[in-house]
Design a protein around this motif. Structure first.
Motif, PDB file in Angstrom:
ATOM      1  N   SER A 103      61.491   7.295  20.132  1.00  0.00           N
ATOM      2  CA  SER A 103      61.194   6.881  21.515  1.00  0.00           C
ATOM      3  C   SER A 103      61.199   8.069  22.467  1.00  0.00           C
ATOM      4  O   SER A 103      60.565   8.036  23.512  1.00  0.00           O
ATOM      5  N   LYS A 104      61.871   9.161  22.098  1.00  0.00           N
ATOM      6  CA  LYS A 104      61.878  10.356  22.959  1.00  0.00           C
ATOM      7  C   LYS A 104      60.447  10.818  23.236  1.00  0.00           C
ATOM      8  O   LYS A 104      60.111  11.172  24.369  1.00  0.00           O
ATOM      9  N   LEU A 107      58.885   8.624  25.846  1.00  0.00           N
ATOM     10  CA  LEU A 107      59.491   8.801  27.163  1.00  0.00           C
ATOM     11  C   LEU A 107      59.092  10.141  27.781  1.00  0.00           C
ATOM     12  O   LEU A 107      58.947  10.247  28.997  1.00  0.00           O
ATOM     13  N   ASN A 174      67.363   2.311  31.787  1.00  0.00           N
ATOM     14  CA  ASN A 174      67.899   2.431  30.433  1.00  0.00           C
ATOM     15  C   ASN A 174      69.154   1.566  30.298  1.00  0.00           C
ATOM     16  O   ASN A 174      70.227   1.954  30.720  1.00  0.00           O
ATOM     17  N   ASP A 206      64.022   1.794  28.807  1.00  0.00           N
ATOM     18  CA  ASP A 206      64.380   2.451  27.546  1.00  0.00           C
ATOM     19  C   ASP A 206      65.469   1.601  26.872  1.00  0.00           C
ATOM     20  O   ASP A 206      66.607   1.561  27.315  1.00  0.00           O
ATOM     21  N   ALA A 208      66.791   1.897  23.865  1.00  0.00           N
ATOM     22  CA  ALA A 208      67.233   2.607  22.660  1.00  0.00           C
ATOM     23  C   ALA A 208      68.472   1.946  22.033  1.00  0.00           C
ATOM     24  O   ALA A 208      68.636   1.934  20.821  1.00  0.00           O
ATOM     25  N   TYR A 209      69.348   1.399  22.903  1.00  0.00           N
ATOM     26  CA  TYR A 209      70.591   0.786  22.398  1.00  0.00           C
ATOM     27  C   TYR A 209      70.503  -0.739  22.448  1.00  0.00           C
ATOM     28  O   TYR A 209      71.531  -1.425  22.523  1.00  0.00           O
ATOM     29  N   SER A 239      66.174   4.488  15.565  1.00  0.00           N
ATOM     30  CA  SER A 239      67.203   5.521  15.373  1.00  0.00           C
ATOM     31  C   SER A 239      68.615   4.957  15.382  1.00  0.00           C
ATOM     32  O   SER A 239      69.459   5.363  14.591  1.00  0.00           O
ATOM     33  N   LYS A 240      68.878   4.058  16.336  1.00  0.00           N
ATOM     34  CA  LYS A 240      70.257   3.595  16.526  1.00  0.00           C
ATOM     35  C   LYS A 240      70.515   2.306  15.744  1.00  0.00           C
ATOM     36  O   LYS A 240      71.546   2.179  15.090  1.00  0.00           O
ATOM     37  N   ARG A 248      62.510   9.531  12.807  1.00  0.00           N
ATOM     38  CA  ARG A 248      61.589   9.613  13.941  1.00  0.00           C
ATOM     39  C   ARG A 248      60.593   8.455  13.955  1.00  0.00           C
ATOM     40  O   ARG A 248      59.406   8.625  13.675  1.00  0.00           O
TER      41      ARG A 248
HETATM   42  C1  LIG Z   1      68.963   6.694  26.190  1.00  0.00           C
HETATM   43  C2  LIG Z   1      68.209   7.251  25.057  1.00  0.00           C
HETATM   44  N1  LIG Z   1      66.894   7.081  25.016  1.00  0.00           N
HETATM   45  C3  LIG Z   1      66.155   7.573  24.021  1.00  0.00           C
HETATM   46  C4  LIG Z   1      66.730   8.290  22.999  1.00  0.00           C
HETATM   47  C5  LIG Z   1      65.817   8.875  21.952  1.00  0.00           C
HETATM   48  O1  LIG Z   1      65.895   8.250  20.758  1.00  0.00           O
HETATM   49  P1  LIG Z   1      64.826   8.499  19.607  1.00  0.00           P
HETATM   50  O2  LIG Z   1      63.902   9.576  20.059  1.00  0.00           O
HETATM   51  O3  LIG Z   1      65.610   8.895  18.412  1.00  0.00           O
HETATM   52  O4  LIG Z   1      64.096   7.206  19.455  1.00  0.00           O
HETATM   53  C6  LIG Z   1      68.097   8.496  22.991  1.00  0.00           C
HETATM   54  C7  LIG Z   1      68.743   9.287  21.902  1.00  0.00           C
HETATM   55  O5  LIG Z   1      69.860   9.671  21.951  1.00  0.00           O
HETATM   56  C8  LIG Z   1      68.869   7.961  24.036  1.00  0.00           C
HETATM   57  O6  LIG Z   1      70.183   8.134  24.109  1.00  0.00           O
END
Ligand SMILES: Cc1ncc(COP(=O)(O)O)c(C=O)c1O
Length: 389
Positions: A103-104, A107, A174, A206, A208-209, A239-240, A248
């Motif tokens: 997701s990075k 974003l 987020n 976002d 992510a969590y 990822s999480k 990735r």
């Molecule tokens: C808030 C948040 N967004 C996005 C990410 C990115 O995650 P990824 O690129 O592994 O999907 C992280 C990773 O630590 C995160 O803490």
């Protein structure tokens, strides 16, 4: 010959946490037994059934070819099915799902894909530092939404400067939140949709969590809010939820115009992901999610163990509703960076200073729930000996 980086690259933000890592490494190199609570890297292995799916996929010659530019239809379908099953959200897999190499990537590339240089975007403070990379690469103007514990780390749209609101074109949220562990409510998301429509601001939530909620409360998806798809998207990562940080893979879902912008920029940057990773991601998303339940139970136990150890020394946490962090106040007389330095120096415990996530992180440090007992007790006992609380 000597080469200089472009002006855009010269303006990339400095990596705050590179400094922290260097300090922690130096302390460890001096022979100290450092307990590292400063990181955010999932420590558990990827569930075996996902690794197996990947092994089988790598043996399939079909998975060695170029992927379709915009990702494999079966992964987009799996993402849409996942959102329907988990959140009751309907998505068109072709128009409302974009596959991301984590997701990075989404974003960071989104401001470039949606805004013009000089446009204004809103970011949360404190917030995930990588959002700032997207701001710098797209050469857009940044305005921060200051979050506070008094308002449960949710932005107060009424408090924003009306001039800034008028100019803003894009906003990031987020929840569950890194670094604070705050979670959003359905009412907050309803206000967000209203605010976004009124001022024509695109919303990027976002998630992510998204899988990690505590005390039996499941984090809500922004897309569950009526009208959310008209104003924005949500990014999701494997990822999480599935401990696949190094693999990735993630995706964005929601507003078709925003999804098309992501797909278009990615047509020029990538040829999607290694097909075998996409097949493994399908296995993860299509699974019965029992591995996710066990993982959430593990983080819940760690949060409870850490809180108990901290409370024993009089260190009262800000209550975290999700993600895998504890957000801990700094005692009077210290900045968050001074306090983090002191803990590393005198107790050999590494934590992340709140200001690494923005000015409004002052007064707190972030503890990663990425180790097990008895390490939390030991860390808190060492900190307790400093008599700061
Ligand atoms: C808030 C948040 N967004 C996005 C990410 C990115 O995650 P990824 O690129 O592994 O999907 C992280 C990773 O630590 C995160 O803490």
């Amino acid at each position: 010959m000597k080469f200089e980086e472009s002006k855009v690259l010269q303006h990339l933000p400095k990596q705050f946490f590179a400094n922290l890592v260097a300090k922690v490494n130096a302390k460890a190199a001096s022979g100290a037994d450092v307990i590292n609570l400063g990181q955010g890297n999932p420590d558990q292995p990827t569930p075996e059934f996902i690794v197996k799916a990947m092994q089988e996929a790598t043996a399939d010659p079909e998975d060695h070819k170029y992927s379709l530019f915009r990702g494999m239809p079966r992964l987009k379908q799996a993402a849409a099915d996942f959102y329907k099953r988990e959140y009751g959200v309907d998505l068109d897999p072709e128009k409302e799902v974009a596959i991301l190499g984590g997701s990075k990537i989404g974003l960071v590339e989104l401001p470039f894909a949606l805004l013009n240089p000089g446009d204004t975007m809103l970011l949360p403070d404190p917030g995930y530092p990588d959002y700032l990379s997207g701001v710098a690469l797209a050469q857009v103007k940044l305005e921060l939404m200051s979050l506070s514990p008094e308002k449960q780390y949710l932005p107060d749209y009424q408090q924003l400067d009306p001039k800034v609101v008028e100019q803003a074109k894009l906003m990031y949220l987020n929840y569950p939140n890194n670094p604070t562990g705050a979670v959003a409510t359905p009412e907050f998301y309803e206000d967000t949709v209203k605010f976004a429509k009124e001022h024509h601001i695109g919303v990027v939530q976002d998630f992510a969590y998204g899988a990690i909620g505590f005390d039996g409360k499941r984090p809500v998806s922004f897309l569950q809010t009526p009208g959310a798809k008209e104003v924005g998207i949500e990014t999701y990562t494997l990822s999480k939820s599935y401990n696949m940080a190094g693999w990735r893979v993630g995706f964005a879902v929601g507003n078709p115009d925003m999804i098309e912008a992501i797909n278009l920029i990615q047509d020029h940057l990538f040829v999607s992901l290694f097909p075998a990773i996409q097949d493994a991601a399908v296995a993860a998303l299509d699974s019965d999610q029992s591995s996710v339940k066990s993982l959430v139970a593990l983080y819940q136990k760690r949060r409870d163990d850490f809180y108990a150890a901290a409370r024993k020394i009089g260190w009262e946490p800000y209550p975290s509703g999700g993600a895998f962090y504890a957000w801990m106040p700094v005692p009077k007389g210290y900045t968050s960076e001074e306090f983090a330095d002191l803990l590393l120096d005198k107790a050999a415990v590494a934590v992340a200073p709140g200001t690494g996530f923005g000015k409004s992180g002052e007064g707190f440090v972030r503890v990663g729930l990425l180790i097990d007992e008895p390490k939390f007790t030991e860390a808190c006992e060492r900190i307790g000996k400093l008599n700061l609380f």
